[in-house]
Design an enzyme around this catalytic site. Structure first.
Site, PDB file in Angstrom:
ATOM      1  N   ASP A   1       0.861  -1.187   0.000  1.00 14.89           N
ATOM      2  CA  ASP A   1       0.000   0.000   0.000  1.00 14.89           C
ATOM      3  C   ASP A   1       0.895   1.235   0.000  1.00 14.89           C
ATOM      4  O   ASP A   1       1.686   1.436   0.925  1.00 14.89           O
ATOM      5  CB  ASP A   1      -0.892  -0.017   1.246  1.00 14.89           C
ATOM      6  CG  ASP A   1      -2.025   0.996   1.174  1.00 14.89           C
ATOM      7  OD1 ASP A   1      -2.137   1.687   0.149  1.00 14.89           O
ATOM      8  OD2 ASP A   1      -2.789   1.104   2.154  1.00 14.89           O
TER       9      ASP A   1
ATOM     10  N   ASP B   1      -2.980   2.483  -6.011  1.00 14.92           N
ATOM     11  CA  ASP B   1      -1.934   2.559  -4.990  1.00 14.92           C
ATOM     12  C   ASP B   1      -1.801   1.338  -4.091  1.00 14.92           C
ATOM     13  O   ASP B   1      -1.038   1.374  -3.118  1.00 14.92           O
ATOM     14  CB  ASP B   1      -2.142   3.801  -4.121  1.00 14.92           C
ATOM     15  CG  ASP B   1      -3.483   3.792  -3.398  1.00 14.92           C
ATOM     16  OD1 ASP B   1      -4.359   3.001  -3.778  1.00 14.92           O
ATOM     17  OD2 ASP B   1      -3.651   4.595  -2.463  1.00 14.92           O
ATOM     18  N   GLU B   2      -2.501   0.257  -4.379  1.00 13.07           N
ATOM     19  CA  GLU B   2      -2.324  -0.933  -3.543  1.00 13.07           C
ATOM     20  C   GLU B   2      -2.639  -2.200  -4.325  1.00 13.07           C
ATOM     21  O   GLU B   2      -3.381  -2.182  -5.311  1.00 13.07           O
ATOM     22  CB  GLU B   2      -3.195  -0.863  -2.280  1.00 13.07           C
ATOM     23  CG  GLU B   2      -4.669  -0.814  -2.534  1.00 13.07           C
ATOM     24  CD  GLU B   2      -5.479  -0.883  -1.248  1.00 13.07           C
ATOM     25  OE1 GLU B   2      -5.119  -1.692  -0.364  1.00 13.07           O
ATOM     26  OE2 GLU B   2      -6.469  -0.152  -1.144  1.00 13.07           O
TER      27      GLU B   2
END
Length: 370
Positions: free
Chosen positions: A24, A117-118
């Site tokens: 993350d 983003d993860e």
């Protein structure tokens, strides 16, 4: 797997030998802005927002004041008078996200992105012989730092549920490893409100029943969980014992992306209702951009004060690719409902009918039309 009504048969935690990493990025959008604009470093930054919009992302400096994503700009400004608003640049965020995913591909046999983003990574095969999930996670984080000048946090474990929980433990720029022997105890030490699949309303219900932590949840017999939570009882029973057999799926495609808001007081006026829809639309579009979701159908959801729910939809021949079209479609779907015969308790807006596998992949938003 069949479920015994009194005590389901469960495997031992980590019995399949998998190594799962959840990566993350730390305050991704805001961190990119601080990276590219040195004058913003160390200062409270909000991406998006502006005069009447909502915050798409907040830097850690802003979070210290209580500023969070999806928060109205006026509220964020009240919490942090020195907050700096910057315009979002999703084209840049996508480029950086692709850099990061190229790094994931070096180590993982399967990568399941959750957003820009993860992502979950299955690193069981360990193609470079680094020897452990921890070593692989350290190498991934180091490569991300070297190639993007951004930091990432990672959780390493034997299943997706615990890996995601672990990635939150030492943020920002942290690493947490939970081996099988410690999995159940780790889960049972945490509040249930942190559990994925336990939304705010379910957490409140659990708390009213005296279920505050994973240990409290594990103490409940399966039959009683089933009576209280229906078909979700099996998931709760398993995660309380550190069991999650879901695979990392590289090819999973989400079907929709949306946001909704329940009002403290019913909304009745036309101007007020449009204003609230605009706020929900801002939140939904930020999530659509973050997930890089592409769909052709705009969906409106309205729940009235008497709990009657209606939905309306408008489909386009091509994917909706800009906020203006999305906002306008939402307003056009709402327009025929005026004048309102009763107050509005909830408004939701979203996008469906995916046209291709999106870059963002699936993500549990907690605000979808369910």
């Amino acid at each position: 797997m069949s479920v015994n009504p009194d005590s389901p048969d469960l495997p031992e935690p980590g019995a399949d030998g998998r190594k799962i990493i959840h990566v993350d990025m730390d305050a991704f959008f805001a961190s990119v802005e601080q990276r590219d604009h040195p004058e913003l470093r160390g200062k409270p930054v909000a991406v998006g927002g502006g005069h009447r919009g909502v915050v798409a992302a907040a830097s850690y400096e802003a979070r210290e004041f209580g500023v969070r994503s999806a928060m109205p700009s006026v509220t964020a400004r009240r919490k942090c008078p020195d907050l700096i608003f910057v315009k979002s640049r999703f084209d840049v965020y996508r480029e950086v996200s692709q850099q990061i995913r190229d790094i994931f591909a070096i180590h993982a046999s399967a990568v399941q992105p959750l957003s820009l983003d993860e992502a979950f990574l299955d690193v069981t095969d360990d193609p470079h012989g680094l020897g452990s999930g921890k070593a692989i996670a350290e190498d991934i984080r180091a490569r991300i730092k070297a190639e993007t000048n951004l930091t990432a946090s990672a959780g390493v474990s034997y299943c997706k549920f615990i890996a995601k929980l672990a990635s939150d433990q030492n943020k920002p720029d942290g690493l947490c490893v939970i081996p099988p022997a410690k999995g159940p105890a780790f889960v049972q030490s945490l509040p249930v409100k942190r559990f994925h699949g336990v939304g705010p309303k379910t957490a409140e219900k659990m708390n009213r029943l005296g279920i505050m932590t994973g240990a409290d949840l594990a103490a409940w017999p399966y039959r009683e969980l089933r009576a209280r939570f229906g078909s979700s009882a099996d998931w709760y029973y398993r995660i309380a014992r550190g069991i999650d057999e879901r695979p990392v799926r590289s090819d999973r495609v989400r079907k929709s992306c949306s946001a909704e808001r329940t009002f403290g007081e019913d909304v009745r006026g036309e101007a007020e209702t449009y204003a609230e829809l605009d706020r929900v639309s801002e939140i939904a579009w930020a999530r659509i951009e973050k997930a890089n979701f592409k769909g052709r159908t705009v969906n409106l959801k309205v729940k009235y004060a008497d709990f009657e729910i209606i939905t309306r939809a408008r489909s386009f021949t091509a994917p909706v690719t800009d906020a203006e079209t999305f906002h306008a479609a939402g307003r056009s779907l709402l327009s025929p409902l005026f004048p309102l015969e009763k107050g509005v308790r909830l408004l939701g807006l979203g996008l469906s009918s995916p046209v291709e596998e999106e870059l963002g992949g699936p993500k549990q938003l907690g605000l979808a039309f369910e």
